[in-house]
Design a protein around this motif. Sequence first.
Motif, short mmCIF file in Angstrom:
data_model
loop_
_atom_site.label_atom_id
_atom_site.label_comp_id
_atom_site.label_asym_id
_atom_site.label_seq_id
_atom_site.Cartn_x
_atom_site.Cartn_y
_atom_site.Cartn_z
N LEU A 110 45.43 37.19 46.46
CA LEU A 110 44.53 37.20 47.62
C LEU A 110 43.32 36.30 47.46
O LEU A 110 42.58 36.11 48.42
CB LEU A 110 44.02 38.63 47.86
CG LEU A 110 45.05 39.69 48.23
CD1 LEU A 110 44.38 41.05 48.29
CD2 LEU A 110 45.68 39.35 49.57
N GLU A 111 43.09 35.76 46.28
CA GLU A 111 41.82 35.08 46.03
C GLU A 111 41.55 33.90 46.94
O GLU A 111 42.44 33.13 47.30
CB GLU A 111 41.73 34.60 44.57
CG GLU A 111 41.87 35.69 43.51
CD GLU A 111 41.05 36.93 43.79
OE1 GLU A 111 39.86 36.80 44.12
OE2 GLU A 111 41.62 38.04 43.69
N HIS A 112 40.27 33.74 47.25
CA HIS A 112 39.73 32.52 47.87
C HIS A 112 39.83 31.44 46.79
O HIS A 112 39.75 31.74 45.60
CB HIS A 112 38.27 32.81 48.22
CG HIS A 112 37.57 31.72 48.98
ND1 HIS A 112 37.12 30.58 48.37
CD2 HIS A 112 37.24 31.62 50.29
CE1 HIS A 112 36.52 29.82 49.30
NE2 HIS A 112 36.58 30.44 50.46
N HIS A 113 39.96 30.18 47.21
CA HIS A 113 40.07 29.09 46.22
C HIS A 113 38.90 29.10 45.23
O HIS A 113 39.03 28.66 44.10
CB HIS A 113 40.14 27.74 46.92
CG HIS A 113 41.36 27.59 47.78
ND1 HIS A 113 41.47 26.66 48.78
CD2 HIS A 113 42.53 28.29 47.81
CE1 HIS A 113 42.65 26.78 49.38
NE2 HIS A 113 43.30 27.77 48.81
N ALA A 114 37.74 29.64 45.68
CA ALA A 114 36.56 29.68 44.80
C ALA A 114 36.78 30.59 43.60
O ALA A 114 36.09 30.46 42.58
CB ALA A 114 35.34 30.16 45.58
N ASN A 172 52.24 43.42 53.26
CA ASN A 172 51.03 43.70 54.03
C ASN A 172 49.77 43.10 53.39
O ASN A 172 48.66 43.32 53.88
CB ASN A 172 50.82 45.21 54.17
CG ASN A 172 51.85 45.83 55.08
OD1 ASN A 172 52.32 45.19 56.02
ND2 ASN A 172 52.24 47.06 54.78
N GLY A 173 49.97 42.38 52.30
CA GLY A 173 48.81 41.79 51.63
C GLY A 173 48.07 42.78 50.77
O GLY A 173 46.89 42.58 50.45
N GLU A 174 48.75 43.85 50.38
CA GLU A 174 48.11 44.84 49.50
C GLU A 174 48.51 44.58 48.05
O GLU A 174 49.68 44.31 47.74
CB GLU A 174 48.54 46.27 49.89
CG GLU A 174 48.06 46.65 51.29
CD GLU A 174 48.79 47.87 51.86
OE1 GLU A 174 48.15 48.71 52.49
OE2 GLU A 174 50.03 47.96 51.68
N ILE A 175 47.52 44.70 47.17
CA ILE A 175 47.73 44.49 45.73
C ILE A 175 48.78 45.48 45.21
O ILE A 175 48.73 46.68 45.54
CB ILE A 175 46.40 44.75 44.98
CG1 ILE A 175 45.37 43.68 45.32
CG2 ILE A 175 46.61 44.92 43.48
CD1 ILE A 175 45.49 42.41 44.54
N ILE A 176 49.72 44.99 44.41
CA ILE A 176 50.70 45.89 43.80
C ILE A 176 50.17 46.28 42.41
O ILE A 176 50.29 45.53 41.44
CB ILE A 176 52.08 45.22 43.69
CG1 ILE A 176 52.51 44.69 45.07
CG2 ILE A 176 53.13 46.19 43.13
CD1 ILE A 176 53.75 43.82 45.07
#
Lengths: 142, 405
Positions: free
Chosen positions: B120-124, B148-152
């Motif tokens: 999910l990280e931003h490029h920063a 759903n974009g949830e961390i596993i």
Amino acid sequence: MTIEQIQEEIIEEFSAFDDWMGKYNLLIDLGRELPVLDPKFKTRDFLIEGCQSKVWLYPEFNGSTVSFKADSDALITKGIVALLIRVFSGRSPEEIISADLHFIDKIGLRQNLSPTRANGLLSMVRQIKLYAIAFKAKNTNK
Amino acid sequence: MKTISEIRADFPILATKVYGKPLIYFDNGATSQKPEAVINKLNEVYRNYNGNIHRGVHALSDKSSEEYEIAREKVRSFINAEKKEEIVFTSGTTGSINALAFSFGERFINKDDEIIVSTLEHHANIVPWQMLCERKGSKLKVIPVNDNGEIILEEYYKLINQKTRIVAVTQVSNALGVIVPVKEITEAAHSMNIPVLIDGAQGIQHAGTDVRESDFDFYVFSGHKIYGPAGIGVLYGKEKWLSELPPYQGGGDMVDKVTFEKTTYGALPLKFEAGTMNYPSAIGLAAAFDYVLSIGREYISSQEKDLLTYATEILSGIRRVKIFGKSDKKISTISFLIDGIHMYDTGMVLDKLGIAVRTGTHCAQPVMDRMGIDGTVRVSMCFYNTREEIDALGTGIEKVIQMFS
């Protein structure tokens, strides 16, 4: 018609609309009417860098004039590409290289597209001129 | 308690018209608007007591130094850090992460060591670590997410091991608005004595962050996303960590004694604040925190929850709209696409209707790749937005569909 006359014609067509929705609707229609680009040319080689939406531009040179075919995944962008093709397609490399493109400013496209978009537009024009320079060189080297 | 129209009146820009239409500002995730209190504070600094901090013997320098240090104390109290010395001012989240990746990397990262980030990280919060990995021969490990974009979390637990030196994850996905289980991530890291960095760029403004209760080792955020000025950010670090790290920039104000033979560095936090800092923006940030506290965190949080629920309902009700990041743990951000219509076409038409959204990858290409898309249209709302604006967005989307069909 000269490149200059076609630009005047486009400016005239857009002047009929005083609101943005009208201008966008026209661009959408132009985008829809753009002849289909053979999917085999939708590759990295013909992808224009610097556009946030994807634009593929394929040039053909018959020894005297250059013609362009293009496509984009975004419809408004495709309409803008259609305008560029109308201005540049069927012209000699020399005409393309020396063309002063002022219709973009006159119809308000540059100011009203976001800066990244405007850069995309400039990338398209730059790529068209680069192809023309390459074809001109090819002719001179014959 | 202020009414919504009183709150909106606190933000002068919200009364602006664009293309002759009232501005509907839904790009708060990129930057938030500023209340009058913050604008006035910046004005006050430059009009009344501008002087370079920590240097002068004169009244202006004394006053601005004092205000700057009051600002540091306000940041400490806002995130509930233990000590003021643990608050380092930077240029923003990106500046904070680059500083940390450098300093932490110099001190603690060696060949074959591992750094964990998430998809999910931003490029920063990716690129500075990649640069570190290139310098040191270390490896970046990535926690995957579900559809759903949830961390596993189970996958995270498998990644963490004896070679892990730091876990750097975002508090909230900037692209999807999904909240990350930072508590579980932190606990697991701490069970192996590994420090965590939490990227709070999209988190701090939506919910209170208590770095002590959460036990974060490092926490970073940007002022401009929490109603403060641009160009100021914070790197919080526990004293036990910061005191171990070497400075990342050399210059004035960060030193103890300088000779050509040897220079000794100043104490925390000044050893990380080389050169003239953006003190007016730091002082402005403190004014932003005062403003947020005057509105109240509970109010902000309940208002934003309501906006999220309502906007999700409106957007889900439009045929052809697909929302990405359908999680029940979200901030008031919705990422979507209209089936068959390019995101830029959508964004450009909404813009002409006065609605500001963001389109593209949101500087988070890996999560877009994971979702199998080129980007989305992102609507990021905050407490000054209204249900009426969401209705206008719904109408705008219908208009887009009509134009492109």
